[in-house]
Design an enzyme around this catalytic site. Structure first.
Site, PDB file in Angstrom:
ATOM      1  N   HIS A   1      23.681 -35.615 -31.578  1.00 52.68           N
ATOM      2  CA  HIS A   1      23.033 -36.013 -30.332  1.00 52.68           C
ATOM      3  C   HIS A   1      21.765 -36.805 -30.642  1.00 52.68           C
ATOM      4  O   HIS A   1      20.879 -36.302 -31.314  1.00 52.68           O
ATOM      5  CB  HIS A   1      22.654 -34.787 -29.497  1.00 52.68           C
ATOM      6  CG  HIS A   1      23.836 -34.134 -28.852  1.00 52.68           C
ATOM      7  ND1 HIS A   1      23.725 -33.190 -27.872  1.00 52.68           N
ATOM      8  CD2 HIS A   1      25.166 -34.312 -29.050  1.00 52.68           C
ATOM      9  CE1 HIS A   1      24.930 -32.813 -27.481  1.00 52.68           C
ATOM     10  NE2 HIS A   1      25.818 -33.462 -28.195  1.00 52.68           N
TER      11      HIS A   1
ATOM     12  N   TYR B   1      18.019 -30.453 -19.800  1.00 53.55           N
ATOM     13  CA  TYR B   1      17.034 -29.399 -19.506  1.00 53.55           C
ATOM     14  C   TYR B   1      16.510 -29.651 -18.091  1.00 53.55           C
ATOM     15  O   TYR B   1      15.962 -30.725 -17.826  1.00 53.55           O
ATOM     16  CB  TYR B   1      15.855 -29.469 -20.485  1.00 53.55           C
ATOM     17  CG  TYR B   1      16.176 -28.995 -21.891  1.00 53.55           C
ATOM     18  CD1 TYR B   1      16.817 -29.824 -22.807  1.00 53.55           C
ATOM     19  CD2 TYR B   1      15.807 -27.711 -22.307  1.00 53.55           C
ATOM     20  CE1 TYR B   1      17.088 -29.387 -24.097  1.00 53.55           C
ATOM     21  CE2 TYR B   1      16.076 -27.268 -23.602  1.00 53.55           C
ATOM     22  CZ  TYR B   1      16.714 -28.105 -24.488  1.00 53.55           C
ATOM     23  OH  TYR B   1      16.977 -27.662 -25.769  1.00 53.55           O
TER      24      TYR B   1
ATOM     25  N   PRO C   1      14.031 -19.495 -26.745  1.00 55.25           N
ATOM     26  CA  PRO C   1      15.057 -20.456 -27.164  1.00 55.25           C
ATOM     27  C   PRO C   1      14.914 -21.865 -26.575  1.00 55.25           C
ATOM     28  O   PRO C   1      15.686 -22.756 -26.943  1.00 55.25           O
ATOM     29  CB  PRO C   1      16.366 -19.815 -26.684  1.00 55.25           C
ATOM     30  CG  PRO C   1      15.975 -18.875 -25.602  1.00 55.25           C
ATOM     31  CD  PRO C   1      14.585 -18.422 -25.903  1.00 55.25           C
TER      32      PRO C   1
ATOM     33  N   LYS D   1      14.833 -23.472 -31.727  1.00 56.58           N
ATOM     34  CA  LYS D   1      14.228 -23.474 -33.060  1.00 56.58           C
ATOM     35  C   LYS D   1      14.514 -22.266 -33.942  1.00 56.58           C
ATOM     36  O   LYS D   1      14.260 -22.312 -35.150  1.00 56.58           O
ATOM     37  CB  LYS D   1      12.695 -23.580 -32.921  1.00 56.58           C
ATOM     38  CG  LYS D   1      12.225 -24.912 -32.411  1.00 56.58           C
ATOM     39  CD  LYS D   1      12.384 -25.962 -33.492  1.00 56.58           C
ATOM     40  CE  LYS D   1      12.130 -27.354 -33.007  1.00 56.58           C
ATOM     41  NZ  LYS D   1      13.116 -28.317 -33.451  1.00 56.58           N
TER      42      LYS D   1
ATOM     43  N   TYR E   1      11.326 -31.792 -31.648  1.00 58.62           N
ATOM     44  CA  TYR E   1      12.685 -31.343 -31.329  1.00 58.62           C
ATOM     45  C   TYR E   1      13.633 -31.595 -32.515  1.00 58.62           C
ATOM     46  O   TYR E   1      14.431 -30.722 -32.864  1.00 58.62           O
ATOM     47  CB  TYR E   1      13.183 -32.056 -30.069  1.00 58.62           C
ATOM     48  CG  TYR E   1      14.355 -31.359 -29.413  1.00 58.62           C
ATOM     49  CD1 TYR E   1      14.177 -30.506 -28.329  1.00 58.62           C
ATOM     50  CD2 TYR E   1      15.651 -31.556 -29.879  1.00 58.62           C
ATOM     51  CE1 TYR E   1      15.252 -29.855 -27.729  1.00 58.62           C
ATOM     52  CE2 TYR E   1      16.735 -30.915 -29.290  1.00 58.62           C
ATOM     53  CZ  TYR E   1      16.523 -30.068 -28.215  1.00 58.62           C
ATOM     54  OH  TYR E   1      17.598 -29.431 -27.634  1.00 58.62           O
TER      55      TYR E   1
HETATM   56  P1  FAD Z   1      19.776 -12.791 -37.680  1.00 58.80           P
HETATM   57  O1  FAD Z   1      20.680 -13.898 -37.330  1.00 58.80           O
HETATM   58  O2  FAD Z   1      19.436 -11.799 -36.627  1.00 58.80           O
HETATM   59  O3  FAD Z   1      20.439 -12.047 -38.917  1.00 58.80           O
HETATM   60  C1  FAD Z   1      20.014 -10.783 -39.351  1.00 58.80           C
HETATM   61  C2  FAD Z   1      21.173 -10.090 -40.049  1.00 58.80           C
HETATM   62  O4  FAD Z   1      20.708  -8.854 -40.569  1.00 58.80           O
HETATM   63  C3  FAD Z   1      22.309  -9.763 -39.083  1.00 58.80           C
HETATM   64  O5  FAD Z   1      23.544 -10.172 -39.622  1.00 58.80           O
HETATM   65  C4  FAD Z   1      22.211  -8.254 -38.921  1.00 58.80           C
HETATM   66  O6  FAD Z   1      23.473  -7.671 -38.675  1.00 58.80           O
HETATM   67  C5  FAD Z   1      21.638  -7.840 -40.259  1.00 58.80           C
HETATM   68  N1  FAD Z   1      20.915  -6.566 -40.214  1.00 58.80           N
HETATM   69  C6  FAD Z   1      20.105  -6.081 -39.247  1.00 58.80           C
HETATM   70  N2  FAD Z   1      19.637  -4.876 -39.569  1.00 58.80           N
HETATM   71  C7  FAD Z   1      20.141  -4.575 -40.789  1.00 58.80           C
HETATM   72  C8  FAD Z   1      20.033  -3.458 -41.640  1.00 58.80           C
HETATM   73  N3  FAD Z   1      19.293  -2.397 -41.304  1.00 58.80           N
HETATM   74  N4  FAD Z   1      20.689  -3.465 -42.824  1.00 58.80           N
HETATM   75  C9  FAD Z   1      21.431  -4.545 -43.182  1.00 58.80           C
HETATM   76  N5  FAD Z   1      21.597  -5.638 -42.405  1.00 58.80           N
HETATM   77  C10 FAD Z   1      20.951  -5.649 -41.217  1.00 58.80           C
HETATM   78  N6  FAD Z   1      18.064 -20.794 -32.601  1.00 58.80           N
HETATM   79  C11 FAD Z   1      18.179 -22.135 -32.818  1.00 58.80           C
HETATM   80  O7  FAD Z   1      17.702 -22.604 -33.852  1.00 58.80           O
HETATM   81  N7  FAD Z   1      18.814 -22.988 -31.954  1.00 58.80           N
HETATM   82  C12 FAD Z   1      19.357 -22.512 -30.813  1.00 58.80           C
HETATM   83  O8  FAD Z   1      19.988 -23.296 -30.067  1.00 58.80           O
HETATM   84  C13 FAD Z   1      19.228 -21.096 -30.506  1.00 58.80           C
HETATM   85  N8  FAD Z   1      19.771 -20.587 -29.389  1.00 58.80           N
HETATM   86  C14 FAD Z   1      19.790 -19.229 -29.230  1.00 58.80           C
HETATM   87  C15 FAD Z   1      20.423 -18.727 -28.116  1.00 58.80           C
HETATM   88  C16 FAD Z   1      20.491 -17.350 -27.931  1.00 58.80           C
HETATM   89  C17 FAD Z   1      21.186 -16.818 -26.691  1.00 58.80           C
HETATM   90  C18 FAD Z   1      19.905 -16.451 -28.899  1.00 58.80           C
HETATM   91  C19 FAD Z   1      19.988 -14.941 -28.734  1.00 58.80           C
HETATM   92  C20 FAD Z   1      19.255 -16.958 -30.010  1.00 58.80           C
HETATM   93  C21 FAD Z   1      19.188 -18.335 -30.192  1.00 58.80           C
HETATM   94  N9  FAD Z   1      18.560 -18.873 -31.300  1.00 58.80           N
HETATM   95  C22 FAD Z   1      18.593 -20.249 -31.476  1.00 58.80           C
HETATM   96  C23 FAD Z   1      17.909 -18.004 -32.294  1.00 58.80           C
HETATM   97  C24 FAD Z   1      18.751 -17.748 -33.543  1.00 58.80           C
HETATM   98  O9  FAD Z   1      20.024 -17.246 -33.176  1.00 58.80           O
HETATM   99  C25 FAD Z   1      18.007 -16.780 -34.478  1.00 58.80           C
HETATM  100  O10 FAD Z   1      16.680 -17.221 -34.620  1.00 58.80           O
HETATM  101  C26 FAD Z   1      18.669 -16.691 -35.865  1.00 58.80           C
HETATM  102  O11 FAD Z   1      19.876 -15.967 -35.782  1.00 58.80           O
HETATM  103  C27 FAD Z   1      17.741 -16.016 -36.887  1.00 58.80           C
HETATM  104  O12 FAD Z   1      18.404 -15.836 -38.112  1.00 58.80           O
HETATM  105  P2  FAD Z   1      18.053 -14.638 -39.074  1.00 58.80           P
HETATM  106  O13 FAD Z   1      18.953 -14.771 -40.238  1.00 58.80           O
HETATM  107  O14 FAD Z   1      16.583 -14.567 -39.290  1.00 58.80           O
HETATM  108  O15 FAD Z   1      18.386 -13.316 -38.235  1.00 58.80           O
HETATM  109  C1  PHB Z   2      22.624 -23.703 -27.255  1.00 52.00           C
HETATM  110  O1  PHB Z   2      23.460 -24.623 -27.367  1.00 52.00           O
HETATM  111  O2  PHB Z   2      22.956 -22.504 -27.298  1.00 52.00           O
HETATM  112  C2  PHB Z   2      21.205 -24.037 -27.034  1.00 52.00           C
HETATM  113  C3  PHB Z   2      20.798 -25.364 -27.088  1.00 52.00           C
HETATM  114  C4  PHB Z   2      19.465 -25.681 -26.871  1.00 52.00           C
HETATM  115  C5  PHB Z   2      18.553 -24.680 -26.611  1.00 52.00           C
HETATM  116  C6  PHB Z   2      18.947 -23.347 -26.592  1.00 52.00           C
HETATM  117  C7  PHB Z   2      20.289 -23.020 -26.796  1.00 52.00           C
HETATM  118  O3  PHB Z   2      17.258 -25.011 -26.365  1.00 52.00           O
END
Ligand code: FAD
Ligand code: PHB
Length: 390
Positions: A72, A201, A293, A297, A385
């Site tokens: 995009h 948005y 979100p 990021k 962004y």
């Molecule tokens: P996580 O993905 O949470 O991974 C942590 C891992 O640790 C998991 O697999 C979990 O099962 C494991 N774990 C937890 N506790 C334990 C334990 N005690 N022992 C062993 N393992 C454990 N971010 C973006 O960049 N762009 C987006 O468009 C975006 N949209 C989002 C939309 C939604 C609806 C949501 C909820 C989040 C969104 N995010 C987005 C955020 C993004 O999903 C998270 O920031 C990202 O997953 C962080 O990665 P992480 O590896 O730090 O944590």
């Molecule tokens: C998504 O596609 O899930 C998404 C995209 C942009 C955002 C948040 C979520 O700002």
């Protein structure tokens, strides 16, 4: 068991870290609470910054991304029933972002990790980290009904916001910065071709809305709602009716409807702990910070952290130097706060707040008008962004 780096959590932070370390010849073991199927199906983020995409290609895990990712070159900001495009390629030195679901990223990373013959121990429970202030930390856990101990040199806390690693750090050693928002997002996946090629948005009197997508056939849509909104109050008709009202424009573009295959409510918060380190434990990703979100990021920031951590660990093993490890938190936190600022800014610009008064509303509209009419202001949005430089 013994390894160099024990990684807790197989989310984006833990898996990217393992592949970056592998490239530097540093060994790791990953402990993950859930099954492989669970983490490969969990619907979450969808938008990858330019740098995250580049890194996937560098690590050799970008094949499916190249084929299935949707590039995009801009987004639309819609307010007062009119759309305004922010052109990233023009404003951010030719860069773009890519739509590719987080669980697809996870599949690519898990496959690459398992191909290295270094383990991911799935369904690991009762993870506890010990001796963090010594040079010989270790992790105890249960796996397959057996109590295990993993000795290591360093522990990477990549276990997300609800994980266990941050919680073991003594309260006095961390400063927590936090803000909760008085709203959440109701998100759906619908089998409906997205009504726009790029993300939209929306600022609307009824609240924020966002059109995103997962493929040319699947829309991902979000609506601002109450923080603990009860999904039972949202039958399909009500969701579509609310979406139609918020996306309505004077030029008559219509949202496409289709069967809703998934729905969730997500709370919104900004959260940072400092420092992101305690002794030999290094926190990365959501374990150390959460962003709302609106700026897309969270995943990208997790990737930025582990790049810094991998380089610092690489320097330790290659040259015996702890300098970069000592600077890990300070280096990450500079980016974390810039990303917090941007995510907060997008959030306050586009949402209705319960205590809004007419002044706030007019100010938001003036800011949207400014952002979409001043090259300097749109350029600032665009460069944040697509992702600040690493
Ligand atoms: P996580 O993905 O949470 O991974 C942590 C891992 O640790 C998991 O697999 C979990 O099962 C494991 N774990 C937890 N506790 C334990 C334990 N005690 N022992 C062993 N393992 C454990 N971010 C973006 O960049 N762009 C987006 O468009 C975006 N949209 C989002 C939309 C939604 C609806 C949501 C909820 C989040 C969104 N995010 C987005 C955020 C993004 O999903 C998270 O920031 C990202 O997953 C962080 O990665 P992480 O590896 O730090 O944590
Ligand atoms: C998504 O596609 O899930 C998404 C995209 C942009 C955002 C948040 C979520 O700002």
């Amino acid at each position: 068991m013994r390894t160099q780096v024990a990684i807790i959590g197989a989310g984006p932070a833990g898996l990217f870290l393992s592949l970056l370390l592998e490239r530097l010849g540093v060994e790791s073991v990953i402990l993950e609470l859930h099954t492989r199927k669970h983490i490969e199906e969990r619907v979450r983020a969808g938008l990858l910054e330019f740098n995250t995409v580049q890194l996937m290609h560098e690590l050799g895990v970008g094949d499916r991304l190249r084929r299935q990712g949707l590039e995009h070159g801009g987004i639309e900001l819609r307010f007062n029933r009119h759309g305004h495009r922010i052109d990233f390629r023009d404003l951010a030195a030719g860069k773009c972002v890519t739509i590719y679901a987080q669980h697809e990223v996870i599949k690519d990373l898990v496959r690459a990790r398992l191909a290295t013959n270094h383990p991911i121990l799935f369904e690991t429970t009762e993870v506890l980290v010990h001796a963090l202030d010594s040079t010989a930390p270790y992790v105890t856990f249960q796996n397959g009904g057996v109590s295990e101990r993993l000795d290591c040199d360093f522990i990477a806390g990549c276990d997300g916001f609800h994980g266990v690693t941050r919680a073991v750090i003594p309260a006095g050693a961390l400063t927590v910065y936090e803000r909760e928002y008085p709203f959440g997002w109701l998100g759906i996946l619908a089998q409906a071709p997205p009504a726009s090629k790029e993300l939209v948005y929306v600022h609307h009197d009824r609240g924020f809305a966002l059109l995103s997508m997962r493929s040319p056939e699947i829309s991902r849509l979000y609506l601002q709602c109450a923080p603990g909104e009860d999904l039972a109050q949202w039958p399909d008709d009500r969701i579509w009716s609310e979406l139609h009202q918020r996306f309505a424009t004077d030029d008559g573009g219509q949202l496409t409807e289709g069967p809703i295959t998934q729905r969730t409510v997500t709370g919104m918060r900004s959260f940072v702990v400092e420092p992101m380190q305690f002794g030999r434990l290094f926190l990365a990703g959501d374990a150390a910070h959460i962003v709302p979100p609106t700026g897309a990021k969270g995943l990208n920031l997790a990737v930025a952290d582990v790049r810094v951590l991998a380089e610092a660990l690489g320097a330790f093993y290659a040259r015996g130097s702890s300098d970069l490890l000592g600077q890990y938190s300070a280096t990450c936190v500079r980016r974390v706060w810039k990303v917090q600022r941007f995510s907060w800014w997008m959030t306050q610009l586009l949402h209705r707040f319960p205590d809004d008064n007419p002044f706030d509303h007019r100010r938001q509209l003036a800011e949207l008008d400014y952002v979409t009419s001043s090259r300097a202001a749109s350029q600032s949005l665009a460069e944040n962004y697509v992702g600040l430089p690493v």
